[in-house]
Scaffold this motif. Sequence first.
Motif, mmCIF file in Angstrom:
data_model
loop_
_atom_site.group_PDB
_atom_site.id
_atom_site.type_symbol
_atom_site.label_atom_id
_atom_site.label_comp_id
_atom_site.label_asym_id
_atom_site.label_seq_id
_atom_site.Cartn_x
_atom_site.Cartn_y
_atom_site.Cartn_z
ATOM 1 N N ILE A 9 69.777 -36.422 89.669
ATOM 2 C CA ILE A 9 69.083 -35.659 90.907
ATOM 3 C C ILE A 9 67.715 -36.489 91.026
ATOM 4 C CG2 ILE A 9 68.082 -33.672 91.277
ATOM 5 C CD1 ILE A 9 70.344 -32.198 89.727
ATOM 6 N N VAL A 10 66.975 -36.758 89.980
ATOM 7 C CA VAL A 10 65.495 -37.352 90.251
ATOM 8 C C VAL A 10 65.828 -38.815 91.125
ATOM 9 C CG1 VAL A 10 63.738 -38.597 89.093
ATOM 10 C CG2 VAL A 10 64.313 -36.401 88.668
ATOM 11 N N VAL A 11 66.744 -39.537 90.473
ATOM 12 C CA VAL A 11 66.952 -40.945 91.148
ATOM 13 C C VAL A 11 67.517 -40.638 92.337
ATOM 14 C CG1 VAL A 11 68.358 -43.011 90.962
ATOM 15 C CG2 VAL A 11 67.653 -42.225 88.954
ATOM 16 N N LYS A 15 65.251 -42.138 95.710
ATOM 17 C CA LYS A 15 65.914 -42.978 96.823
ATOM 18 C C LYS A 15 65.865 -42.544 98.307
ATOM 19 C CE LYS A 15 69.694 -45.204 95.227
ATOM 20 N NZ LYS A 15 71.249 -45.505 94.591
ATOM 21 N N SER A 16 66.150 -41.232 98.521
ATOM 22 C CA SER A 16 66.367 -40.673 99.762
ATOM 23 C C SER A 16 64.835 -40.455 100.160
ATOM 24 C CB SER A 16 67.302 -39.408 99.659
ATOM 25 O OG SER A 16 66.484 -38.388 98.904
ATOM 26 N N GLU A 17 63.918 -39.963 99.490
ATOM 27 C CA GLU A 17 62.592 -39.623 100.097
ATOM 28 C C GLU A 17 61.594 -40.799 100.024
ATOM 29 O OE1 GLU A 17 59.733 -36.895 101.369
ATOM 30 O OE2 GLU A 17 62.040 -36.389 100.861
ATOM 31 N N TYR A 18 61.902 -41.718 99.238
ATOM 32 C CA TYR A 18 60.940 -42.902 99.279
ATOM 33 C C TYR A 18 61.545 -44.231 99.646
ATOM 34 C CZ TYR A 18 58.260 -39.305 97.144
ATOM 35 O OH TYR A 18 57.553 -38.004 96.939
ATOM 36 N N GLY A 19 62.874 -44.150 99.721
ATOM 37 C CA GLY A 19 63.467 -45.442 100.016
ATOM 38 C C GLY A 19 63.472 -46.651 99.010
ATOM 39 N N ALA A 20 62.917 -46.079 97.824
ATOM 40 C CA ALA A 20 63.031 -46.989 96.715
ATOM 41 C C ALA A 20 64.405 -46.954 95.881
ATOM 42 C CB ALA A 20 61.786 -46.464 95.842
ATOM 43 N N ASN A 21 64.770 -48.481 95.608
ATOM 44 C CA ASN A 21 65.894 -48.632 94.970
ATOM 45 C C ASN A 21 65.690 -48.746 93.558
ATOM 46 O OD1 ASN A 21 68.201 -48.141 96.881
ATOM 47 N ND2 ASN A 21 67.326 -49.919 97.727
#
Length: 124
Positions: A9-11, A15-21
Amino acid sequence: MSEKRQANIVVKHIKSEYGANPEFLWPDRYPGYAAFRHDNNKKWFALVATISSKSLGLKDDKAIDVVNLKFDKNQTYDFAETSDHIFPAYHMNKNNWITIWLDGTLSDGLIFELIKKSYLLSAK
């Protein structure tokens, strides 16, 4: 809630909130360590990892999922005293980072707030 479930859930949130992979910087030695960085300055704001509970000073020795987050300078020890699931950071500067045990005890909402704080602190 299982640890893996909350870590997933954290990952997904990061990814969705900050666009970070996730970046797997040490695939041979630490294949489960996922670092998250800002695109512009490349500074980390989160590290999701599976570590030994003994690494956090816990008595048992089991694999647990955690997230390391940037925190207010020199307030990490004070903040860590507020919960038995928040620690001065594992394997990072303990004055500037915290480690959160992702076993479902702390709410996703609280963890998301702390991720946002970490993101903003490391954006500078």
